[in-house]
Write a protein that holds these residues in place. Structure first.
Motif, PDB file in Angstrom:
ATOM      1  N   GLY A   1       0.799  -1.223   0.000  1.00 43.28           N
ATOM      2  CA  GLY A   1       0.000   0.000   0.000  1.00 43.28           C
ATOM      3  C   GLY A   1       0.829   1.268   0.000  1.00 43.28           C
ATOM      4  O   GLY A   1       0.270   2.350  -0.085  1.00 43.28           O
ATOM      5  N   LEU A   2       2.138   1.150   0.092  1.00 46.55           N
ATOM      6  CA  LEU A   2       2.963   2.349   0.113  1.00 46.55           C
ATOM      7  C   LEU A   2       3.588   2.569  -1.266  1.00 46.55           C
ATOM      8  O   LEU A   2       3.954   1.625  -1.949  1.00 46.55           O
ATOM      9  CB  LEU A   2       4.083   2.241   1.151  1.00 46.55           C
TER      10      LEU A   2
ATOM     11  N   ARG B   1       1.740   4.859   6.957  1.00 52.08           N
ATOM     12  CA  ARG B   1       0.785   4.131   6.138  1.00 52.08           C
ATOM     13  C   ARG B   1      -0.601   4.535   6.599  1.00 52.08           C
ATOM     14  O   ARG B   1      -0.928   4.428   7.780  1.00 52.08           O
ATOM     15  CB  ARG B   1       0.994   2.637   6.322  1.00 52.08           C
TER      16      ARG B   1
ATOM     17  N   VAL C   1      -4.634   3.943   6.024  1.00 52.96           N
ATOM     18  CA  VAL C   1      -5.673   3.109   5.426  1.00 52.96           C
ATOM     19  C   VAL C   1      -6.988   3.816   5.721  1.00 52.96           C
ATOM     20  O   VAL C   1      -7.446   3.828   6.853  1.00 52.96           O
ATOM     21  CB  VAL C   1      -5.667   1.697   6.030  1.00 52.96           C
TER      22      VAL C   1
ATOM     23  N   ASP D   1      -9.233  -6.282   4.682  1.00 50.01           N
ATOM     24  CA  ASP D   1     -10.324  -5.413   5.119  1.00 50.01           C
ATOM     25  C   ASP D   1     -11.541  -5.775   4.292  1.00 50.01           C
ATOM     26  O   ASP D   1     -11.418  -5.964   3.076  1.00 50.01           O
ATOM     27  CB  ASP D   1      -9.994  -3.944   4.836  1.00 50.01           C
TER      28      ASP D   1
ATOM     29  N   TYR E   1     -15.366  -4.427   3.330  1.00 52.36           N
ATOM     30  CA  TYR E   1     -16.334  -3.337   3.402  1.00 52.36           C
ATOM     31  C   TYR E   1     -17.561  -3.727   2.597  1.00 52.36           C
ATOM     32  O   TYR E   1     -17.479  -4.519   1.666  1.00 52.36           O
ATOM     33  CB  TYR E   1     -15.740  -2.050   2.819  1.00 52.36           C
TER      34      TYR E   1
ATOM     35  N   ASP F   1      -3.686  -7.306   1.572  1.00 51.17           N
ATOM     36  CA  ASP F   1      -2.263  -6.971   1.474  1.00 51.17           C
ATOM     37  C   ASP F   1      -1.489  -8.163   0.926  1.00 51.17           C
ATOM     38  O   ASP F   1      -1.346  -9.173   1.602  1.00 51.17           O
ATOM     39  CB  ASP F   1      -1.706  -6.637   2.866  1.00 51.17           C
TER      40      ASP F   1
ATOM     41  N   SER G   1      -2.615  -2.913  -6.941  1.00 52.45           N
ATOM     42  CA  SER G   1      -1.730  -1.758  -7.027  1.00 52.45           C
ATOM     43  C   SER G   1      -0.887  -1.671  -5.772  1.00 52.45           C
ATOM     44  O   SER G   1      -1.404  -1.839  -4.661  1.00 52.45           O
ATOM     45  CB  SER G   1      -2.529  -0.480  -7.258  1.00 52.45           C
ATOM     46  N   SER G   2       0.361  -1.453  -5.941  1.00 51.49           N
ATOM     47  CA  SER G   2       1.399  -1.424  -4.904  1.00 51.49           C
ATOM     48  C   SER G   2       1.168  -2.452  -3.791  1.00 51.49           C
ATOM     49  O   SER G   2       1.176  -2.131  -2.615  1.00 51.49           O
ATOM     50  CB  SER G   2       1.586  -0.018  -4.336  1.00 51.49           C
ATOM     51  N   GLY G   3       0.992  -3.685  -4.203  1.00 45.95           N
ATOM     52  CA  GLY G   3       0.922  -4.770  -3.231  1.00 45.95           C
ATOM     53  C   GLY G   3      -0.398  -4.912  -2.505  1.00 45.95           C
ATOM     54  O   GLY G   3      -0.492  -5.672  -1.554  1.00 45.95           O
ATOM     55  N   VAL G   4      -1.409  -4.165  -2.940  1.00 46.78           N
ATOM     56  CA  VAL G   4      -2.723  -4.303  -2.319  1.00 46.78           C
ATOM     57  C   VAL G   4      -3.711  -4.746  -3.390  1.00 46.78           C
ATOM     58  O   VAL G   4      -3.842  -4.107  -4.439  1.00 46.78           O
ATOM     59  CB  VAL G   4      -3.195  -2.978  -1.687  1.00 46.78           C
TER      60      VAL G   4
END
Lengths: 153, 128
Positions: free
Chosen positions: A68-69, A89, A91, B29, B31, B42, B104-107
């Motif tokens: 996510g970074l 980070r 979220v 997560d 939702y 992740d 995107s970027s590991g998520v």
């Protein structure tokens, strides 16, 4: 998961409450601890991100999982005492959604490592790809491996 | 001591797994909105080609493969690059053909749109 004690006998419902509280204590200590620990085979580390360090011969290579970074969110600093990685980070729950489960935490982090040998700060490189941070540190000339010719006598 | 050679008590100690590396459980997560379920997973190190998401019999299986070559000998290890695997049971009324996955970027971002029949509907009250 185990069945809850309270499902077996209501008298044991207190144990469920105790377990929930203990889970919350762990969450406070370690943000990477999952809220609902489906994790069994993995170890939870208090330090985030988790880091692997490799010796690639002429360079040291550090890898860290930073899902996510992007490159803007990570600061990599090199100084006399070693290398440090810091960042934040965040979220954010998306607008208009209600949350069922939130295991991904937002937090700021900072880690420092002592390096096993001298490095050349001019040739240090860092990149983030697919949520993995890679820092390549070329070793200083005196720390480079040197082949010594074996001579016949 | 009873004879342990019968089928019911046979030890499975000699069965070996084909894969040596155990997949790890990624953090997720979940939702929900009126139109869809949204999952954020992740999976650092996973690439588009290594991701396999399927919905079968109400089970959503998320598998993300991670292949990484070590750039040298290991000096310090806090994690082992392994595949990610997690299985969820999802409520009925998810349209499997409309599941959308983005990395995107590991998520990994999974959108599971609800089919029309289960979307919340407002019922008009008519003048009597």
């Amino acid at each position: 998961m185990f069945p809850r004690f309270g499902d077996v006998n209501r008298d044991f419902a207190l144990l469920d409450e105790f377990r929930r509280r203990m889970d919350r204590v762990w969450e406070d200590i370690d943000p990477s601890w999952p809220a609902n620990p489906a994790h069994t085979g993995t170890r939870a580390y208090s330090a985030w991100p988790r880091v692997n360090l490799y010796d690639g011969g002429s360079a040291l290579v550090l890898k860290a999982d930073v899902p996510g970074l992007s490159e803007k969110d990570v600061r990599v600093t090199l100084n006399e005492s070693g290398l440090s990685i810091a960042g934040e980070r965040t979220v954010a729950p998306p607008e208009g959604y209600s949350a069922h489960r939130q295991e991904r935490a937002s937090f700021s982090f900072s880690r420092s490592l002592t390096l096993p040998c001298k490095v050349n700060p001019e040739q240090a490189q860092a990149s983030v790809k697919n949520g993995v941070l890679t820092v390549t540190l070329a070793k200083a000339p005196e720390a480079q491996p040197r082949q010594i010719a074996v001579q016949a006598q | 001591m009873a004879n342990q050679t019968d089928l019911a008590h046979r030890s499975n100690g000699r069965i070996e797994a084909v894969q040596e590396r155990e997949p790890v459980v990624p953090v997720v997560d979940v939702y929900e909105s009126g139109d869809e379920l949204l999952l954020l997973v992740d999976v650092p190190g996973a690439t588009n080609e290594g991701i396999d998401v399927r919905l079968d019999k109400g089970q959503l299986t998320i598998l993300a493969k991670r292949r990484e070559d070590a750039p040298g000998s290991q000096l310090m290890a806090e994690y082992r690059p392994s595949d990610y695997l997690r299985v969820f049971s999802v409520p009925q009324g998810i349209d499997p053909s409309k599941i959308d996955a983005q990395l995107s970027s590991g998520v990994l971002r999974l959108r599971l749109p609800k089919s029309e029949s289960v979307k919340p509907r407002r019922i008009e009250v008519k003048q009597g």
